[in-house]
Write a protein that holds these residues in place. Structure first.
Motif, PDB file in Angstrom:
ATOM      1  N   GLU A 211       0.831  -1.210   0.000  1.00 57.24           N
ATOM      2  CA  GLU A 211       0.000   0.000   0.000  1.00 57.24           C
ATOM      3  C   GLU A 211       0.865   1.260   0.000  1.00 57.24           C
ATOM      4  O   GLU A 211       0.618   2.208  -0.760  1.00 57.24           O
ATOM      5  CB  GLU A 211      -0.917   0.000   1.227  1.00 57.24           C
ATOM      6  CG  GLU A 211      -1.861   1.194   1.284  1.00 57.24           C
ATOM      7  CD  GLU A 211      -2.729   1.205   2.531  1.00 57.24           C
ATOM      8  OE1 GLU A 211      -3.473   2.187   2.715  1.00 57.24           O
ATOM      9  OE2 GLU A 211      -2.675   0.231   3.321  1.00 57.24           O
TER      10      GLU A 211
ATOM     11  N   LYS B 163       1.478   4.222  -2.931  1.00 56.44           N
ATOM     12  CA  LYS B 163       1.271   5.637  -2.593  1.00 56.44           C
ATOM     13  C   LYS B 163       2.493   6.469  -2.996  1.00 56.44           C
ATOM     14  O   LYS B 163       2.365   7.536  -3.614  1.00 56.44           O
ATOM     15  CB  LYS B 163       1.002   5.792  -1.094  1.00 56.44           C
ATOM     16  CG  LYS B 163       0.846   7.249  -0.656  1.00 56.44           C
ATOM     17  CD  LYS B 163       0.741   7.393   0.850  1.00 56.44           C
ATOM     18  CE  LYS B 163      -0.649   7.084   1.351  1.00 56.44           C
ATOM     19  NZ  LYS B 163      -0.812   7.447   2.784  1.00 56.44           N
TER      20      LYS B 163
ATOM     21  N   GLN C   3       2.879   6.821  -6.730  1.00 57.26           N
ATOM     22  CA  GLN C   3       1.946   7.809  -7.276  1.00 57.26           C
ATOM     23  C   GLN C   3       2.397   9.222  -6.942  1.00 57.26           C
ATOM     24  O   GLN C   3       2.262  10.133  -7.782  1.00 57.26           O
ATOM     25  CB  GLN C   3       0.532   7.560  -6.736  1.00 57.26           C
ATOM     26  CG  GLN C   3      -0.533   8.413  -7.440  1.00 57.26           C
ATOM     27  CD  GLN C   3      -0.517   8.257  -8.943  1.00 57.26           C
ATOM     28  OE1 GLN C   3      -0.637   7.157  -9.466  1.00 57.26           O
ATOM     29  NE2 GLN C   3      -0.343   9.361  -9.666  1.00 57.26           N
ATOM     30  N   TYR C   4       2.933   9.436  -5.752  1.00 54.62           N
ATOM     31  CA  TYR C   4       3.491  10.749  -5.403  1.00 54.62           C
ATOM     32  C   TYR C   4       4.588  11.137  -6.405  1.00 54.62           C
ATOM     33  O   TYR C   4       4.669  12.278  -6.857  1.00 54.62           O
ATOM     34  CB  TYR C   4       4.084  10.728  -3.994  1.00 54.62           C
ATOM     35  CG  TYR C   4       3.092  10.846  -2.856  1.00 54.62           C
ATOM     36  CD1 TYR C   4       1.834  11.412  -3.024  1.00 54.62           C
ATOM     37  CD2 TYR C   4       3.435  10.402  -1.570  1.00 54.62           C
ATOM     38  CE1 TYR C   4       0.937  11.522  -1.968  1.00 54.62           C
ATOM     39  CE2 TYR C   4       2.545  10.513  -0.507  1.00 54.62           C
ATOM     40  CZ  TYR C   4       1.295  11.077  -0.712  1.00 54.62           C
ATOM     41  OH  TYR C   4       0.414  11.188   0.344  1.00 54.62           O
TER      42      TYR C   4
END
Length: 308
Positions: A233, A237, A240-241
Motif C-alpha cells: 500500500e 502511494k 503515485q506521489y
C-alpha cells in the motif's frame, strides 16, 4: 541517428556528469547511433550553435545543465533533446518553488523556509529568524544545488552560521528545513506525457551517516535495496506521489523523485531530479535493471520517447 551527448560542464557535479555521459555514449553506440561527445562550456557556445545532429542527450548535472539554461538554448536553435524542458528543469532545480507545487497536490513536504543571502544581508538577523522558527536538528542547504553539496545537518545552534556560509558558496538562496529521521527512498519515473510509470522503489542505506556526495558516487558508498522494504500500500502511494510530482513540474521522458520515509510512516518528498545520474553506481539504472530493462535498453527508450 546522429546524437550529441553534452557532458562535463562547469558545475560542482562535473565529474559525475563525465561518468554518467561515458555510460550514455557507450549505450548509444551499442544501439547503433552515430555519437559525438561535447564537453560543454558556456564560453564555447559555438559548438552548440553549429551542431548538426538529430537529437541531443543532455548528460550535464547542476548549473547550466539541469536548471533550464541549456534547454533554453537548444529550444532557440530548434534542436530536439532528451528530457524536461526549460520550465520543468528550472522549477525542479529550485527546491523551494518545487515544494510549493508539491503541496498543491497534497504530497507531504518538510517544514521549510528560503532565505536570500546577499552582501547586504544581515546574517545575524537571518540566524535569529532561523532559530525562532526551527529547533535543532534542522537542515541548511543551497536552494539550487544537487548531490547534497553544501548541505549541513545542524545539531546545535552554534553551527548555524558556518552552515549558512557553506551553503551560500553554491547559491545565494539557502533552504532551511526540519530534519526528518527515516529511510532514504528514491523513485525513478519514465514514460510518455500523462502515461508515466514508476520503476521499483529503491531503499538507500548509505555507508556514511548522511547520504552525501561520497555515498552517492563512490563504489561501495551505499547499498541499494530493490524493491524497498515497505508494504504494498505504501509502495503504491509513494510511486503515485513520484508520478504526480513529475507531472506537476511538467517533466518529460524521465525523472527521479527522492523521499524520506519518517519513522511514523509519512513519505516526505525532498526533490525531483530531471537529469538523474547515470553512472555505474547510480540509482535509476539499478531500478531499471530490477524491472528487467538493461542500461542500453533504458537509454534507447529515452531516445524513442523523445522522437515520438
Amino acid at each position: 541517428m546522429k546524437i550529441a551527448v553534452l557532458y562535463g560542464g562547469v558545475s560542482k557535479e562535473r565529474e559525475v556528469s563525465i561518468s554518467s555521459s561515458k555510460g550514455i555514449m557507450e549505450a548509444l553506440k551499442q544501439n547503433g547511433h552515430d555519437v559525438i561527445g561535447i564537453d560543454f562550456h558556456p564560453n564555447q557556445l559555438d559548438e552548440i550553435i553549429n551542431l548538426q545532429v538529430d537529437i541531443v542527450f543532455i548528460g550535464l548535472h547542476g548549473k547550466f545543465g539541469e536548471d533550464g539554461s541549456i534547454q533554453g538554448l537548444l529550444d532557440m536553435l530548434n534542436i530536439p533533446y532528451v528530457g524536461s524542458g526549460v520550465m520543468a528543469s528550472a522549477l525542479a532545480m529550485d527546491k523551494f518553488k518545487a515544494k510549493q507545487l508539491f503541496q498543491t497536490e497534497n504530497i507531504p513536504v518538510a517544514k521549510g523556509n528560503k532565505y536570500r543571502m546577499t552582501k547586504q544581508t544581515n546574517i545575524e538577523a537571518i540566524i535569529d529568524d532561523i532559530h525562532a522558527h526551527f529547533t535543532v536538528p534542522f537542515v541548511i542547504k543551497p536552494n539550487r544545488e544537487g548531490s547534497t553539496l553544501g548541505l549541513t545537518i545542524v545539531t546545535e545552534q552554534a553551527q548555524t552560521k558556518a552552515a549558512i556560509e557553506k551553503a551560500i558558496k553554491s547559491d545565494e538562496f539557502i533552504l532551511v528545513e526540519q530534519f526528518i529521521k527515516g529511510k532514504e527512498l528514491t523513485v525513478p519515473v519514465m514514460g510518455k506525457i500523462n502515461e508515466e510509470q514508476a520503476l521499483p522503489i529503491i531503499e538507500i542505506i548509505p555507508k556514511n551517516d548522511l547520504y552525501d556526495y561520497e555515498s552517492k558516487y563512490a563504489a561501495g558508498g551505499s547499498e541499494h535495496i530493490i524493491p524497498a522494504r515497505i508494504n504494498e500500500e505504501l509502495t503504491e502511494k509513494i510511486k503515485q506521489y513520484a508520478i504526480t510530482a513529475h507531472q506537476v513540474l511538467g517533466c518529460e521522458t524521465y525523472s527521479r523523485a527522492d523521499f524520506l520515509l519518517s519513522d511514523d510512516g509519512i513519505p516526505y518528498i525532498l526533490e525531483v531530479n530531471t537529469l538523474p545520474g547515470m553512472t555505474p553506481t547510480s540509482l535509476f539504472p539499478d531500478s531499471a535493471k530490477k524491472a528487467k530493462i538493461s542500461y542500453a535498453e533504458m537509454i534507447e527508450h529515452f531516445i524513442q520517447l523523445t522522437v515520438r
